[in-house]
Design a protein around this motif. Structure first.
Motif, PDB file in Angstrom:
ATOM      1  N   TRP A 101      40.117 -15.273  83.317  1.00  0.00           N
ATOM      2  CA  TRP A 101      40.560 -16.464  82.598  1.00  0.00           C
ATOM      3  C   TRP A 101      41.213 -16.134  81.264  1.00  0.00           C
ATOM      4  O   TRP A 101      41.942 -16.973  80.706  1.00  0.00           O
ATOM      5  N   ASP A 102      40.982 -14.961  80.718  1.00  0.00           N
ATOM      6  CA  ASP A 102      41.578 -14.615  79.429  1.00  0.00           C
ATOM      7  C   ASP A 102      43.079 -14.341  79.539  1.00  0.00           C
ATOM      8  O   ASP A 102      43.788 -14.385  78.523  1.00  0.00           O
ATOM      9  N   ASN A 103      43.558 -14.034  80.732  1.00  0.00           N
ATOM     10  CA  ASN A 103      44.970 -13.720  80.925  1.00  0.00           C
ATOM     11  C   ASN A 103      45.757 -14.871  81.540  1.00  0.00           C
ATOM     12  O   ASN A 103      46.838 -14.662  82.093  1.00  0.00           O
ATOM     13  N   ILE A 104      45.218 -16.068  81.457  1.00  0.00           N
ATOM     14  CA  ILE A 104      45.907 -17.237  81.993  1.00  0.00           C
ATOM     15  C   ILE A 104      46.811 -17.823  80.909  1.00  0.00           C
ATOM     16  O   ILE A 104      46.385 -18.052  79.781  1.00  0.00           O
ATOM     17  N   ASP A 105      48.077 -18.038  81.266  1.00  0.00           N
ATOM     18  CA  ASP A 105      49.062 -18.582  80.322  1.00  0.00           C
ATOM     19  C   ASP A 105      49.139 -20.099  80.500  1.00  0.00           C
ATOM     20  O   ASP A 105      49.409 -20.591  81.600  1.00  0.00           O
ATOM     21  N   VAL A 106      48.904 -20.832  79.410  1.00  0.00           N
ATOM     22  CA  VAL A 106      48.951 -22.302  79.427  1.00  0.00           C
ATOM     23  C   VAL A 106      49.994 -22.757  78.416  1.00  0.00           C
ATOM     24  O   VAL A 106      49.965 -22.336  77.252  1.00  0.00           O
ATOM     25  N   ARG A 107      50.912 -23.610  78.851  1.00  0.00           N
ATOM     26  CA  ARG A 107      51.946 -24.157  77.983  1.00  0.00           C
ATOM     27  C   ARG A 107      51.966 -25.682  78.132  1.00  0.00           C
ATOM     28  O   ARG A 107      51.599 -26.219  79.187  1.00  0.00           O
ATOM     29  N   TYR A 108      52.440 -26.346  77.070  1.00  0.00           N
ATOM     30  CA  TYR A 108      52.353 -27.798  77.007  1.00  0.00           C
ATOM     31  C   TYR A 108      53.746 -28.386  76.739  1.00  0.00           C
ATOM     32  O   TYR A 108      54.602 -27.771  76.096  1.00  0.00           O
ATOM     33  N   LYS A 109      53.920 -29.621  77.214  1.00  0.00           N
ATOM     34  CA  LYS A 109      55.174 -30.330  76.949  1.00  0.00           C
ATOM     35  C   LYS A 109      54.947 -31.827  77.103  1.00  0.00           C
ATOM     36  O   LYS A 109      54.434 -32.281  78.129  1.00  0.00           O
ATOM     37  N   ARG A 110      55.325 -32.576  76.066  1.00  0.00           N
ATOM     38  CA  ARG A 110      55.233 -34.038  76.132  1.00  0.00           C
ATOM     39  C   ARG A 110      56.545 -34.582  76.673  1.00  0.00           C
ATOM     40  O   ARG A 110      57.627 -34.305  76.131  1.00  0.00           O
ATOM     41  N   ILE A 111      56.438 -35.391  77.737  1.00  0.00           N
ATOM     42  CA  ILE A 111      57.622 -35.947  78.377  1.00  0.00           C
ATOM     43  C   ILE A 111      58.036 -37.248  77.709  1.00  0.00           C
ATOM     44  O   ILE A 111      59.210 -37.495  77.442  1.00  0.00           O
ATOM     45  N   ASP A 112      57.066 -38.125  77.453  1.00  0.00           N
ATOM     46  CA  ASP A 112      57.320 -39.368  76.739  1.00  0.00           C
ATOM     47  C   ASP A 112      56.068 -39.732  75.965  1.00  0.00           C
ATOM     48  O   ASP A 112      55.152 -38.924  75.819  1.00  0.00           O
ATOM     49  N   ALA A 165      52.646 -27.767  68.739  1.00  0.00           N
ATOM     50  CA  ALA A 165      54.065 -27.425  68.823  1.00  0.00           C
ATOM     51  C   ALA A 165      54.804 -28.383  69.751  1.00  0.00           C
ATOM     52  O   ALA A 165      55.944 -28.787  69.476  1.00  0.00           O
ATOM     53  N   SER A 166      54.160 -28.766  70.848  1.00  0.00           N
ATOM     54  CA  SER A 166      54.776 -29.714  71.773  1.00  0.00           C
ATOM     55  C   SER A 166      54.963 -31.081  71.115  1.00  0.00           C
ATOM     56  O   SER A 166      56.019 -31.705  71.243  1.00  0.00           O
ATOM     57  N   GLU A 167      53.921 -31.538  70.397  1.00  0.00           N
ATOM     58  CA  GLU A 167      54.020 -32.838  69.735  1.00  0.00           C
ATOM     59  C   GLU A 167      55.081 -32.813  68.637  1.00  0.00           C
ATOM     60  O   GLU A 167      55.841 -33.774  68.466  1.00  0.00           O
ATOM     61  N   GLU A 168      55.145 -31.719  67.882  1.00  0.00           N
ATOM     62  CA  GLU A 168      56.130 -31.632  66.809  1.00  0.00           C
ATOM     63  C   GLU A 168      57.549 -31.644  67.368  1.00  0.00           C
ATOM     64  O   GLU A 168      58.445 -32.305  66.831  1.00  0.00           O
ATOM     65  N   ASN A 169      57.779 -30.934  68.460  1.00  0.00           N
ATOM     66  CA  ASN A 169      59.101 -30.928  69.074  1.00  0.00           C
ATOM     67  C   ASN A 169      59.466 -32.312  69.603  1.00  0.00           C
ATOM     68  O   ASN A 169      60.607 -32.769  69.453  1.00  0.00           O
ATOM     69  N   TYR A 170      58.501 -32.997  70.199  1.00  0.00           N
ATOM     70  CA  TYR A 170      58.786 -34.324  70.731  1.00  0.00           C
ATOM     71  C   TYR A 170      59.117 -35.308  69.603  1.00  0.00           C
ATOM     72  O   TYR A 170      60.045 -36.109  69.717  1.00  0.00           O
ATOM     73  N   ASN A 171      58.363 -35.238  68.500  1.00  0.00           N
ATOM     74  CA  ASN A 171      58.634 -36.136  67.376  1.00  0.00           C
ATOM     75  C   ASN A 171      60.002 -35.866  66.773  1.00  0.00           C
ATOM     76  O   ASN A 171      60.746 -36.799  66.437  1.00  0.00           O
ATOM     77  N   THR A 172      60.364 -34.578  66.641  1.00  0.00           N
ATOM     78  CA  THR A 172      61.683 -34.229  66.111  1.00  0.00           C
ATOM     79  C   THR A 172      62.787 -34.732  67.027  1.00  0.00           C
ATOM     80  O   THR A 172      63.797 -35.295  66.575  1.00  0.00           O
ATOM     81  N   LEU A 173      62.600 -34.546  68.325  1.00  0.00           N
ATOM     82  CA  LEU A 173      63.605 -35.009  69.289  1.00  0.00           C
ATOM     83  C   LEU A 173      63.726 -36.531  69.266  1.00  0.00           C
ATOM     84  O   LEU A 173      64.832 -37.082  69.342  1.00  0.00           O
ATOM     85  N   SER A 174      62.597 -37.224  69.130  1.00  0.00           N
ATOM     86  CA  SER A 174      62.627 -38.685  69.093  1.00  0.00           C
ATOM     87  C   SER A 174      63.360 -39.182  67.863  1.00  0.00           C
ATOM     88  O   SER A 174      64.153 -40.132  67.931  1.00  0.00           O
ATOM     89  N   LEU A 175      63.129 -38.539  66.697  1.00  0.00           N
ATOM     90  CA  LEU A 175      63.828 -38.940  65.483  1.00  0.00           C
ATOM     91  C   LEU A 175      65.328 -38.699  65.600  1.00  0.00           C
ATOM     92  O   LEU A 175      66.144 -39.519  65.154  1.00  0.00           O
ATOM     93  N   THR A 176      65.702 -37.576  66.223  1.00  0.00           N
ATOM     94  CA  THR A 176      67.124 -37.274  66.390  1.00  0.00           C
ATOM     95  C   THR A 176      67.797 -38.293  67.295  1.00  0.00           C
ATOM     96  O   THR A 176      68.884 -38.802  66.994  1.00  0.00           O
ATOM     97  N   ILE A 177      67.141 -38.603  68.404  1.00  0.00           N
ATOM     98  CA  ILE A 177      67.714 -39.588  69.331  1.00  0.00           C
ATOM     99  C   ILE A 177      67.786 -40.948  68.664  1.00  0.00           C
ATOM    100  O   ILE A 177      68.767 -41.692  68.802  1.00  0.00           O
ATOM    101  N   GLY A 178      66.737 -41.315  67.905  1.00  0.00           N
ATOM    102  CA  GLY A 178      66.744 -42.603  67.232  1.00  0.00           C
ATOM    103  C   GLY A 178      67.851 -42.698  66.196  1.00  0.00           C
ATOM    104  O   GLY A 178      68.514 -43.733  66.074  1.00  0.00           O
ATOM    105  N   ALA A 179      68.084 -41.595  65.441  1.00  0.00           N
ATOM    106  CA  ALA A 179      69.164 -41.604  64.451  1.00  0.00           C
ATOM    107  C   ALA A 179      70.527 -41.728  65.122  1.00  0.00           C
ATOM    108  O   ALA A 179      71.410 -42.446  64.641  1.00  0.00           O
ATOM    109  N   ASN A 180      70.715 -41.035  66.249  1.00  0.00           N
ATOM    110  CA  ASN A 180      71.985 -41.140  66.973  1.00  0.00           C
ATOM    111  C   ASN A 180      72.197 -42.543  67.512  1.00  0.00           C
ATOM    112  O   ASN A 180      73.320 -43.068  67.501  1.00  0.00           O
ATOM    113  N   ASP A 181      71.120 -43.169  68.006  1.00  0.00           N
ATOM    114  CA  ASP A 181      71.237 -44.534  68.507  1.00  0.00           C
ATOM    115  C   ASP A 181      71.619 -45.492  67.387  1.00  0.00           C
ATOM    116  O   ASP A 181      72.461 -46.386  67.559  1.00  0.00           O
TER     117      ASP A 181
END
Length: 375
Positions: A101-112, A165-181
């Protein structure tokens, strides 16, 4: 450790993935998932497996593949599981699959806003297990659940190594999309208002009366009512259409077919004026064509009455035929649904298909007796 940005905590990989790995080998030859594994699945995946596991010829593991799954992907998953049979065999003492279990790679990503996925890469087993965060779910509670299983098809990295890191990237992306809109909305508004600057021609001049009103206003000789009343005659500078000016010039256009309505109205007024003029010039004259336009009643022919009755009779016959066809279709659908319901009921009580078919054939053999009784 709970994420600082949200209330999401990292998944307990051993308690989630361990039971799943122990079920993979039996899953290749079984259509029913083990009951102990169902609570670990996400609500939608659990419902899908329970609903589709009636197919006796298909492994329940294939229903755990990421959808849509092709036949090649299903075959590839079964081949991977069979090729890792030595690693997936439970330990003879603990009864569990041994995993580092120590060599298991776990990564996260928020979709919405409501969807957070985790990718668990099992390199030794050539498998990827996808986890789904269920927050405030009535059936699953607040926890991580197993969403899908797949086979790695590329070496590209997915997601981020931590939840923060996943939450920070999602918030940054949401702000960018909102500013463009917002920028796009501002551009649209600018285009809308700028079109008033492109109006062809010069603005319609205001009536002469407005000039005197403005002058008197500047001299302070008008009261408050007259001041506000003058706005009723103001022609906006951006509006190139002045109905009052067109009315003074006799060029009023109607929206009902362009100038057609106005043209016909002018013709009618001209004819009425000519008639009135003629009547005044010859007061003793009596119109000789007053009787024109009077339509005297006449009896209808018998052939037309007979044709109308024939049409009515044919319409009634067509309605009757349509009603019988609709009733026949409804009865057939009712018989079909009743037959399926009886089969499901028999299956739920343990009656196999052969016994059910024997019962149906017996009842069909009895039907001629009913026909004899009616005769």
């Amino acid at each position: 450790m709970i994420s600082k940005m949200t209330n999401v905590f990292p998944p307990k990989i051993e308690s989630l993935i361990g039971p799943l790995l122990g079920c993979l080998l039996p899953a290749t030859v079984s259509s029913q998932p083990p009951e102990a594994l169902l609570p670990l699945l996400s609500p939608t995946r659990r419902q899908r497996i329970q609903y589709l596991s009636d197919d006796q010829d298909k492994s329940w593991l294939l229903h755990l593949l990421r959808q849509p799954a092709s036949a090649a992907q299903e075959t590839n998953l079964l081949n991977v599981v069979n090729s890792k049979r030595d690693l997936l065999e439970p330990h003879p003492v603990s009864g569990e699959v041994e995993v580092d279990w120590d060599n298991i790679d776990v990564r996260y990503k928020r979709i919405d806003v409501e969807t957070l996925h985790a990718q668990v890469l099992l390199t030794d087993y050539d498998l990827i297990v996808w986890l789904l965060w269920c927050g405030n779910n009535q059936s699953s509670g607040t926890r991580w659940t197993i969403s899908d299983v797949s086979v790695p098809d590329s070496a590209s990295l997915w997601g981020y190594p931590t939840i923060d890191a996943s939450e920070e990237n999602y918030n940054t992306l949401s702000l960018t999309i909102g500013a463009n809109d917002d920028k796009d909305d501002d551009d649209d508004n600018d285009d809308y208002w700028n079109q008033y600057d492109n109006v062809s021609g010069q603005p319609t001049p205001a009536p002469v009366g407005n000039v005197s009103s403005s002058v008197s206003l500047s001299n302070g000789s008008v009261d408050e009512d007259e001041f506000y009343a003058q706005y009723g005659t103001v022609q906006p500078a951006m509006d190139n259409h002045d109905p009052d000016e067109q009315l003074q010039q006799g060029a009023v256009q109607s929206s009902l077919g362009g100038d057609e309505f106005t043209h016909r109205l002018q013709q009618q007024l001209s004819r009425d004026l000519a008639t009135d003029t003629a009547a005044v010039s010859r007061p003793d004259s009596v119109p000789q064509d007053d009787h024109i336009g009077i339509v005297h009643p006449r009896p209808s022919s018998s052939s037309s009455s007979h044709s109308s009755r024939t049409v009515e009779r044919l319409e009634r016959q067509a309605e009757a035929v349509a009603g019988r066809e609709s009733a026949e279709i409804g009865i057939k659908q009712h018989i079909s649904s009743s037959f399926k319901s009886l089969y499901r009921l028999a299956k739920s009580t343990g009656i196999d298909r052969e016994e059910f078919e024997r019962l149906i054939r017996t009842e069909l053999d009895v039907l001629p007796l009913l026909d004899t009784e009616e005769i």
